[in-house]
Design an enzyme around this catalytic site. Sequence first.
Site, mmCIF file in Angstrom:
data_model
loop_
_atom_site.group_PDB
_atom_site.id
_atom_site.type_symbol
_atom_site.label_atom_id
_atom_site.label_comp_id
_atom_site.label_asym_id
_atom_site.label_seq_id
_atom_site.Cartn_x
_atom_site.Cartn_y
_atom_site.Cartn_z
ATOM 1 C CD GLN A 1 -1.103 -0.825 3.637
ATOM 2 O OE1 GLN A 1 -2.336 -0.800 3.551
ATOM 3 N NE2 GLN A 1 -0.496 -1.366 4.679
ATOM 4 C CD GLN B 1 -4.510 2.553 18.456
ATOM 5 O OE1 GLN B 1 -4.729 1.371 18.225
ATOM 6 N NE2 GLN B 1 -3.700 3.303 17.746
ATOM 7 C CD GLU C 1 0.661 -4.476 9.801
ATOM 8 O OE1 GLU C 1 -0.312 -4.249 10.537
ATOM 9 O OE2 GLU C 1 0.639 -4.256 8.555
ATOM 10 C CG ASP D 1 -1.778 -13.694 4.647
ATOM 11 O OD1 ASP D 1 -2.612 -12.885 5.118
ATOM 12 O OD2 ASP D 1 -2.085 -14.634 3.887
ATOM 13 N N GLY D 2 -1.887 -12.439 7.984
ATOM 14 C CA GLY D 2 -2.689 -12.855 9.132
ATOM 15 C C GLY D 2 -3.546 -14.070 8.849
ATOM 16 C CG ASP E 1 -5.969 -2.201 14.553
ATOM 17 O OD1 ASP E 1 -6.803 -1.562 13.894
ATOM 18 O OD2 ASP E 1 -4.952 -1.686 15.046
ATOM 19 C CB SER E 2 -8.315 -5.209 9.343
ATOM 20 O OG SER E 2 -9.692 -4.890 9.324
ATOM 21 C CG ASP F 1 -11.886 0.921 5.082
ATOM 22 O OD1 ASP F 1 -12.588 0.786 6.098
ATOM 23 O OD2 ASP F 1 -11.408 2.001 4.718
ATOM 24 C CE1 TYR G 1 -9.450 5.956 11.898
ATOM 25 C CE2 TYR G 1 -10.639 4.305 13.150
ATOM 26 C CZ TYR G 1 -9.447 4.825 12.682
ATOM 27 O OH TYR G 1 -8.285 4.201 12.983
#
Lengths: 301, 301
Positions: free
Chosen positions: B61, B92, B136, B167-168, B186-187, B189, B255
């Site tokens: 990204q 958080q 992460e 990769d989770g 905690d991702s 979108d 947000y």
Amino acid sequence: MDAVTDLKRPREEDDNAAAAKPACFSSVIPGWFSEMSPMWPGEAHSLKVEKVLFQGKSDYQDVIVFQSATYGKVLVLDGVIQLTERDECAYQEMITHLPLCSIPNPKKVLVIGGGDGGVLREVARHPSVEHIDMCEIDKMVVDVSKQFFPNVAIGFEDPRVNLVIGDGVAFLKNAAQGSYDAVIVDSSDPIGPAKELFEKPFFQSVARALRPGGVVCTQAESLWLHMDIIEDIVSNCRDIFKGSVNYAWTSVPTYPRHWGYWIYALSSKSNGPLKFYNSEIHSAAFCLPSFATKVIESKAT
Amino acid sequence: MDAVTDLKRPREEDDNAAAAKPACFSSVIPGWFSEMSPMWPGEAHSLKVEKVLFQGKSDYQDVIVFQSATYGKVLVLDGVIQLTERDECAYQEMITHLPLCSIPNPKKVLVIGGGDGGVLREVARHPSVEHIDMCEIDKMVVDVSKQFFPNVAIGFEDPRVNLVIGDGVAFLKNAAQGSYDAVIVDSSDPIGPAKELFEKPFFQSVARALRPGGVVCTQAESLWLHMDIIEDIVSNCRDIFKGSVNYAWTSVPTYPRHWGYWIYALSSKSNGPLKFYNSEIHSAAFCLPSFATKVIESKAT
């Protein structure tokens, strides 16, 4: 003055209308409306505009209605979003039912501001209410709402409503002492025409007009942005109202970072088939983040 | 690949850096950052930029850090605000303490995503926790957070933390069955790298990795905008998790229109000196507007 005569729809073929577009349409994303204010410096919220439906200038403020791409029709006063069809339920239901469900059988209610009629629509759901006075300073807001927001302005059709176009501060000064069960102050921000509605003398007038045990609920800005304003209001209200003073919040997506309300005297009761408000969210509205609780509790005497 | 070698501060005298500014800086208010996404069509939120501190492109990204005028430093991934120094406490604290205060003495916790370290900082407040795995996908997020957000990345300093860059989805598939008391997702979108974290197979892996009675809490978008996504997630989770499935919300000003979380299994317990979270707001987070309750309850089996 009859503001209806000032109502003009900007015609698309009219070059002058296009040239006269207010800064909030031209200084930002082309074709979008952007809300910027000294009340929330350094940030802006923008909505995509499908069509400008109305632009006018009343004796008090600039009035705009536009069709947005994703929030339905939008009412803007002096560049600040007042309501969108998509989320107005959150604001109107919470500012009305928080106070009216906090006291048993409210009979006489005063609404200061609220010229779009949405608060009236919600007050009218309470069968105990016998009389509703509304004092709105700007007739153009009422007229525009009746024309473009019939589902909001429907509140004006209730036979218990007595609409007065005038200054809320003066209206309250002349109100009979102890005459209202509830006062709802549905104002714009404390800059511009609503400034006095956030000051101590105004709250003294409210306290005078309320019956003992009556309740007031007012728009009280965002706890993320305006903790200084909220601190002053809470402090003034603790001096003036001898019952409880609480700060509550709700979620209104198109308002800058949540606006809150506070309230004097409360209990709990549910009411009618609503979109947003319920008895659980009534209680939840008073649960504040720790940073806000700390400031507000510090004003307790 | 060591993402740290990709870290570049754009130099002000460097014309190429200016020319390479991403679209979110140039397509909108000059000098402002604007957040636009197909996740919230027709609206944008903008922050005034004082200085761009970092721009990079990881394997996954675009990563940007800027100093804003009124929200402190801001972390942006693929054009979407992930955190600001001013309001990160709300996100958080809520995504962490909602699940961890819902079960007695959580010992082993898994965090998927959360590369800024803020969730780790909050998990570390729980003295019962003995081990924290974090998976992460993007090392650049970790590195950037350590460099620009020391008060957030402080979470990485806890000796109980085991950071895995990867990769989770794969991590969870290989996790020992029934090994975690709590999983926090905690991702970003559900478009881009986090897409799979919103799909049924992922939740099946989570359920497998959780001990019986364990709890999962995940970022679950906005009830104002994404009721269709939320409906799917709730429906999937009711199929997979045999305990309770709830949707909760909080207020994060930067947000888009509040993000929410949902959660599996809960009780109530307060904890530590926090800025935002408290035991009252824990309960309040689960009180939903009527329109949302209607949809979510309709998925109850």
